[in-house]
Design a protein around this motif. Sequence first.
Motif, PDB file in Angstrom:
ATOM      1  N   PHE A 145      60.630   3.773  64.248  1.00 26.17           N
ATOM      2  CA  PHE A 145      60.055   4.431  64.287  1.00 26.17           C
ATOM      3  C   PHE A 145      58.492   4.496  64.826  1.00 26.17           C
ATOM      4  CE2 PHE A 145      63.602   6.350  62.443  1.00 26.17           C
ATOM      5  CZ  PHE A 145      64.374   6.957  63.340  1.00 26.17           C
ATOM      6  N   LYS A 146      57.686   4.666  66.002  1.00 22.38           N
ATOM      7  CA  LYS A 146      56.474   4.848  66.561  1.00 22.38           C
ATOM      8  C   LYS A 146      55.447   6.229  65.852  1.00 22.38           C
ATOM      9  CE  LYS A 146      57.663   2.336  71.237  1.00 22.38           C
ATOM     10  NZ  LYS A 146      57.721   2.750  72.192  1.00 22.38           N
ATOM     11  N   LEU A 147      55.481   5.618  64.609  1.00 25.98           N
ATOM     12  CA  LEU A 147      54.474   6.932  63.994  1.00 25.98           C
ATOM     13  C   LEU A 147      53.796   8.010  65.109  1.00 25.98           C
ATOM     14  CD1 LEU A 147      54.123   5.647  60.334  1.00 25.98           C
ATOM     15  CD2 LEU A 147      55.797   7.261  61.196  1.00 25.98           C
ATOM     16  N   ALA A 148      52.418   6.769  65.710  1.00 29.89           N
ATOM     17  CA  ALA A 148      51.683   8.098  66.238  1.00 29.89           C
ATOM     18  C   ALA A 148      52.174   8.754  67.978  1.00 29.89           C
ATOM     19  CB  ALA A 148      50.773   7.290  66.827  1.00 29.89           C
ATOM     20  N   GLU A 149      53.680   7.849  68.137  1.00 36.17           N
ATOM     21  CA  GLU A 149      54.347   9.473  69.471  1.00 36.17           C
ATOM     22  C   GLU A 149      55.054   9.739  68.781  1.00 36.17           C
ATOM     23  OE1 GLU A 149      54.192   5.581  68.605  1.00 36.17           O
ATOM     24  OE2 GLU A 149      53.469   4.863  71.009  1.00 36.17           O
ATOM     25  N   VAL A 150      55.687   9.548  67.441  1.00 41.16           N
ATOM     26  CA  VAL A 150      56.829  10.804  67.090  1.00 41.16           C
ATOM     27  C   VAL A 150      55.765  12.174  66.464  1.00 41.16           C
ATOM     28  CG1 VAL A 150      57.635  11.389  64.300  1.00 41.16           C
ATOM     29  CG2 VAL A 150      58.327   9.658  66.519  1.00 41.16           C
TER      30      VAL A 150
END
Length: 371
Positions: free
Chosen positions: A360-365
């Motif tokens: 999971f891409k944290l910033a995008e999520v």
Amino acid sequence: RGINKLQTGDCVPAKIAISASFASSLMRFFSVDPFIVNFYGKTGIGKTLLLNIAASLWGSSDLIQNSNASTTGLEAKLKFLNSLPFLLDEIKFSDSSDKKLENLAYIFSGGKGKARGNTFGGLLAPLEGWRNIMISSGEQPYIENGAANGVVNRVLDVNCGELPLFAKPRETYEFFQNNFGFIQNFFKKHSGNAIEKLIKDYESEFKGTIKTLIEKGISEKQASLGAVLLISNLIFCEQVLGDSSISLKMEEIIPFLRTEKSIDTLKDTLQSLYEHIEINSSNFVSETITNPKIFYGVFDDDSVYVLPKVVTDFLELKKVNKNQFNTYLKKFNLIEISADGKSTVSKTFHGRTTARYYCFKLAEVIAFLED
């Protein structure tokens, strides 16, 4: 006689099949975009027979198409049918077919094919269109298997369950194989402008049905397609069968219509999963935790790697389809995708064997959830 018996019976999928078949020919009068009615359930319960019944209004079962044809071939069939129902049997969802079915759903609901060159100097072939209803069958729902997420409101997935739909399937099949095409009498009677005038007589009831469905929490586009099926079946029962009391009822179709809340389910699921990861952060390897008692995954720079079992177990608890959720994550670029297009990537962390993870891409999520 056979159709009348089905209309008075308790097999709701059969009533919807009849309604969708007849409604297809009236779509241009309702000013509603083409949509899909998909019957799904266990093998051998009578889903193909539903398509036979739908076909019988117009002709034999030869009208039924299998899904093995190319997208171009299916488009050609749509252009030929124009306003007649597009009957597609045994659609199968797999890694290789998902994209084709997704493309078909987008193209179909748009009412016209892709622009293509012809053999005369590369000039574009004219975009011929259609305004009808696609009636399909398969073992799984159309929307919940990664296909047609962009047209979620234009698909009616009808769960046919696991039990046989018909008490005497062979007898029913043989009857409709030998008795078909009776709807022509209706159109002979209502030729030319007569059909448009007839539909106008039901206009206020159509609008009222949409309003009632929306008030019951159904999304606006789903309310429109629900109203098309309900009013078309009312017209069919009144004008063809001569008995409005046996028409499809609102309470029979509502369970299959998507509410505004159900359309937001995937985002809600992502929010819940994000919170689940936060709550269980002690189970992840990080800068401060090197050897958790229970291993869920790894926090690494701006990403979090989560074991597939953690995600799968969570989705099962929430009763959310994994394929649908994976497609949702890919669509909004919320996860890293492997070179072969899978939702999980292979990764090796110090002291651990190579394994597959959801990355999971944290910033995008976070940005996506805050939007």
